[in-house]
Design a protein around this motif. Structure first.
Motif, PDB file in Angstrom:
ATOM      1  N   UNK B   5      28.969  32.299  47.794  1.00 23.11           N
ATOM      2  CA  UNK B   5      29.604  33.071  45.717  1.00 23.11           C
ATOM      3  C   UNK B   5      30.044  31.841  45.095  1.00 23.11           C
ATOM      4  N   UNK B   6      29.717  32.068  44.203  1.00 25.18           N
ATOM      5  CA  UNK B   6      30.333  31.032  43.210  1.00 25.18           C
ATOM      6  C   UNK B   6      31.382  32.020  42.252  1.00 25.18           C
ATOM      7  N   UNK B   7      33.350  31.920  42.777  1.00 24.68           N
ATOM      8  CA  UNK B   7      33.706  32.742  42.458  1.00 24.68           C
ATOM      9  C   UNK B   7      34.279  31.777  40.969  1.00 24.68           C
ATOM     10  N   UNK B  26      30.703  35.811  40.789  1.00 20.09           N
ATOM     11  CA  UNK B  26      31.373  36.975  41.065  1.00 20.09           C
ATOM     12  C   UNK B  26      33.006  36.135  39.491  1.00 20.09           C
ATOM     13  N   UNK B  27      33.354  37.080  39.215  1.00 20.83           N
ATOM     14  CA  UNK B  27      34.637  36.524  38.175  1.00 20.83           C
ATOM     15  C   UNK B  27      35.897  37.117  39.025  1.00 20.83           C
ATOM     16  N   UNK B 165      36.899  28.697  49.179  1.00 25.44           N
ATOM     17  CA  UNK B 165      37.666  27.760  49.391  1.00 25.44           C
ATOM     18  C   UNK B 165      37.794  26.976  47.782  1.00 25.44           C
ATOM     19  N   UNK B 166      38.888  26.360  46.723  1.00 29.90           N
ATOM     20  CA  UNK B 166      39.034  26.154  45.825  1.00 29.90           C
ATOM     21  C   UNK B 166      38.184  24.251  46.063  1.00 29.90           C
ATOM     22  N   UNK B 167      36.575  24.650  45.089  1.00 28.58           N
ATOM     23  CA  UNK B 167      35.926  23.609  44.689  1.00 28.58           C
ATOM     24  C   UNK B 167      36.465  22.508  43.582  1.00 28.58           C
ATOM     25  N   UNK B 168      37.199  23.257  42.426  1.00 33.00           N
ATOM     26  CA  UNK B 168      37.152  22.075  41.175  1.00 33.00           C
ATOM     27  C   UNK B 168      38.482  23.223  40.334  1.00 33.00           C
ATOM     28  N   UNK B 169      39.262  21.988  39.684  1.00 31.17           N
ATOM     29  CA  UNK B 169      40.048  22.265  38.609  1.00 31.17           C
ATOM     30  C   UNK B 169      41.737  21.728  39.076  1.00 31.17           C
ATOM     31  N   UNK B 170      42.743  22.410  38.648  1.00 36.85           N
ATOM     32  CA  UNK B 170      43.911  22.005  38.616  1.00 36.85           C
ATOM     33  C   UNK B 170      44.122  21.765  40.136  1.00 36.85           C
ATOM     34  N   UNK B 271      30.569  26.446  56.698  1.00 40.56           N
ATOM     35  CA  UNK B 271      30.807  27.854  56.796  1.00 40.56           C
ATOM     36  C   UNK B 271      31.538  28.235  55.845  1.00 40.56           C
ATOM     37  N   UNK B 272      31.807  27.699  54.973  1.00 41.94           N
ATOM     38  CA  UNK B 272      32.389  28.607  53.693  1.00 41.94           C
ATOM     39  C   UNK B 272      31.143  29.648  53.001  1.00 41.94           C
ATOM     40  N   UNK B 273      32.181  30.906  53.039  1.00 43.83           N
ATOM     41  CA  UNK B 273      31.020  32.088  52.336  1.00 43.83           C
ATOM     42  C   UNK B 273      31.669  31.895  50.048  1.00 43.83           C
ATOM     43  N   UNK B 274      32.293  31.293  49.513  1.00 44.37           N
ATOM     44  CA  UNK B 274      32.629  31.746  48.737  1.00 44.37           C
ATOM     45  C   UNK B 274      32.975  30.083  48.033  1.00 44.37           C
TER      46      UNK B 274
END
Lengths: 302, 332
Positions: B5-7, B26-27, B165-170, B271-274
């Motif tokens: 899922x891309x949150x 998702x937002x 998991x976080x993938x991008x940003x601060x 196995x990361x879901x989002x």
């Protein structure tokens, strides 16, 4: 209401011999009621003193102190997880949990909740209390007005409530070791450089102002929390235990001042004068208690 | 492979619509108060805006997560309780929580509501995560940004919930939810007030020689020459002096952005879901670009194609970027 004076765990990596001497003097000479023992900051430091704890704890108990064993605050690696699980099996002494991984192990058994555990409100206190927590050390940044509210809940539950009244404030922890980083190393090859700074490594701003202290993965305040002038308010908030966090200064003298003021043998003004005379190498602060910037020192009527 | 899922961040109603258009599954968003960890002026949603935003997102098949990820100080719990009630009434798809009391409240008062454990809860071990799953029925954990990909893979086998998991940003440096640096300087707490380095306390002073000094209240955080771009003064991204260093240095971390573009396939394999994109405070243009690029990359990986990762790497636009702790333990 009881006014118990406690000595928090030593945050710094003091040499084993220094720690042993320190606790020997605490056991024999310091009028504290309770002493927290354990390596809270870095699992790599733990082996240096691990085998000494039993003898130190015995000696403290012979000196009339209650001993509580404190857990690590950061638990991630296999070794850290094993340390936490091992501590949670201790059944002959009280334990203090400083990382939420410990909560899984101790549910249903008596334990204390440490100051790194984010108990900010009555509901969190109640949830932990029904699962076996009997004592709560609050986050150092909690303002007095919130402590007073949570104090009512703690009293109703018959739980102990503890606030740090002396020592540098723990402001942050990290997965990264900033002591190692300052020396161009990483946590894995740190060579225990943190031992060179018994009161933390000072960070000064580019404007030349002393600002923070680095202690391995922990960032501490440059200022030294001192609630001596606020003790009546602290007591009125339902706090039962007053924590002194060890630092590289004459801690026996610090214990003596707080004991005398808590027991009414010295006035707040006398106590403050004695604290000033100790020449502690840090400005005093009580801003967190007054809901002001933590580094501030708010003058209080004594 | 699980389809992740891309949150995506939604700091404002317009930002939410942009993220939905750009392909967010998702937002996540919050109300205009201390109940969420981005309590900044001009950001977040009124209850009416939130209600409309949930409708808008749901009409397009996008989920909405409500961030209630701060720690209510004693005496103020009602604000969090009311926010949870509003969210439940509006039908948000999950609550992102950090405080044990808030988690317990929602689990009891809104049974059936889905709980996600915020990164602010600092659950960095299987035991910690299992505790929240067992006691409050947490369905997903947002992992602290301190684990390597192999560590995440090992963790996935030991916990009964989904992983985000976080993938991008601060890129936060301190254990999130355990940092009082801002409160030490400003009197506002990241945990209780939802602010880190509040704009009202930020100062940029340029001297006659062109040197820019950035301050948080009365504390100097960094200095920049004429040719340098001054960064936003955040305590853990500042430069300081230490006894063993000749010059001022980044005592905690260089000012870098997290960008795990190149690790996307291995994270999906772990196995990361989002995947979470940080940045509720960022512009709509930023959201459109970043969300769109990661949307294409995830779809490419799922289709068995090689994603155009260079586009993602370029997103940081010359700013320094890092794979942080995800790539190697040496970061620690």
């Amino acid at each position: 209401m009881s006014r118990k004076l406690t000595l928090g765990p030593i945050p710094f990596h003091w040499p084993a011999e220094t720690k042993r001497d320190f606790y020997a003097r605490i056991a024999d000479e310091a009028p504290v009621d309770e002493v927290y023992l354990g390596e809270v900051i870095c699992s790599k430091r733990a082996p240096f003193f691990e085998r000494a704890y039993a003898a130190v704890a015995d000696r403290l108990e012979r000196g009339g102190k209650r001993v509580i064993l404190s857990s690590l605050s950061e638990v991630m690696t296999k070794r850290e997880r094993q340390m936490m699980a091992g501590l949670c099996e201790v059944d002959d002494r009280e334990i203090e949990i400083n990382n939420n991984s410990g909560l899984l192990h101790v549910s249903g058994r008596t334990h204390r909740i440490g100051p790194m555990m984010n108990v900010y409100n009555e509901r969190t206190l109640a949830v932990l209390h029904v699962r076996g927590a009997t004592h709560f050390a609050l986050p150092v940044e909690m303002p007095g007005h919130a402590v007073a509210r949570i104090g009512q809940a703690a009293a109703a539950a018959g739980a102990g409530l503890e606030v740090q009244v002396f020592g540098r404030a723990s402001l942050a922890v990290s997965a990264r070791c900033y002591h190692a980083r300052a020396h161009g190393r990483t946590k894995d090859n740190c060579q225990f450089v943190c031992e060179d700074d018994p009161d933390g490594m000072p960070l000064t701003t580019l404007a030349g102002e002393p600002f923070l202290r680095i202690n391995g993965i922990q960032t501490l305040s440059q200022s030294c929390v001192n609630l001596l002038g606020d003790l009546d308010d602290v007591a009125a908030s339902g706090v039962t235990h007053y924590r002194l966090v060890p630092q590289d200064t004459d801690m026996l003298a610090v214990v003596g001042v707080f004991r005398d003021v808590l027991d009414g043998r010295a006035t707040g003004a006398e106590g403050a004068a004695r604290m000033d005379a100790l020449d502690i190498a840090a400005p005093f602060s009580n801003g967190f208690w007054h809901a002001r910037p933590g580094a501030h020192h708010v003058r209080t009527a004594r | 492979m699980i389809r992740p899922e891309l949150v995506c961040p939604a700091g404002t109603p317009a930002g939410l619509r942009t993220a939905v258009e750009a392909g967010a599954d998702t937002v996540y968003c919050g109300f205009q108060n201390a109940t969420n960890a981005r309590n900044f002026p001009g950001l977040n949603f009124t209850p009416q805006e939130m209600e409309r935003a949930v409708g808008h997102a749901h009409d397009r098949g996008t989920k909405v997560l409500l961030a209630l990820n701060t720690f209510p100080p004693a005496g103020k719990f009602d604000l969090w309780r009311d926010a949870a009630a509003l969210g439940a009434e509006m039908g948000v798809d999950a609550f992102i929580v950090a405080d044990i009391g808030v988690a317990d409240h929602i689990a009891r008062e809104h049974p059936g509501a889905r709980l996600h454990l915020s990164v602010q809860a600092a659950a960095s071990s299987p035991e910690a995560i299992r505790y929240y799953c067992r006691e409050f029925g947490v369905k997903r954990v947002v992992l602290p940004r301190i684990l390597t990909v192999p560590e995440i893979e090992a963790l996935a086998a030991e916990i009964p919930c989904e992983i985000e998991t976080f993938i991008f940003g601060n890129h936060g440096l301190m254990v999130e939810g355990r940092c009082s640096l801002t409160n030490y300087v400003t009197g506002l707490s990241t945990n209780m007030d939802g602010v880190c380095s509040p704009a009202a306390d930020v100062h940029y002073d340029r001297d006659t020689e062109g040197t820019m000094t950035t301050r948080l209240r009365d504390v100097t955080i960094d200095r920049f020459g004429c040719a340098e771009t001054a960064g936003y003064p955040t305590i853990c991204k500042g430069r300081y002096h230490a006894p063993h260093r000749e010059d001022g240095y980044y005592a905690f971390e260089e000012p870098v952005s997290l960008n795990l573009a190149k690790l996307l396939p291995s994270l999906m394999g772990a196995g990361v879901h989002a995947f979470k994109i940080e940045g509720r405070q960022r512009s709509r243009a930023y959201v459109r670009k970043v969300v769109g690029a990661f949307r294409r990359a995830v779809d490419d990986v799922m289709a068995g194609e090689t994603p155009a990762l260079d586009d993602l790497v370029a997103l940081t636009e010359g700013r320094k970027q890092t794979e942080g702790a995800f790539k190697t333990k040496k970061w620690r």
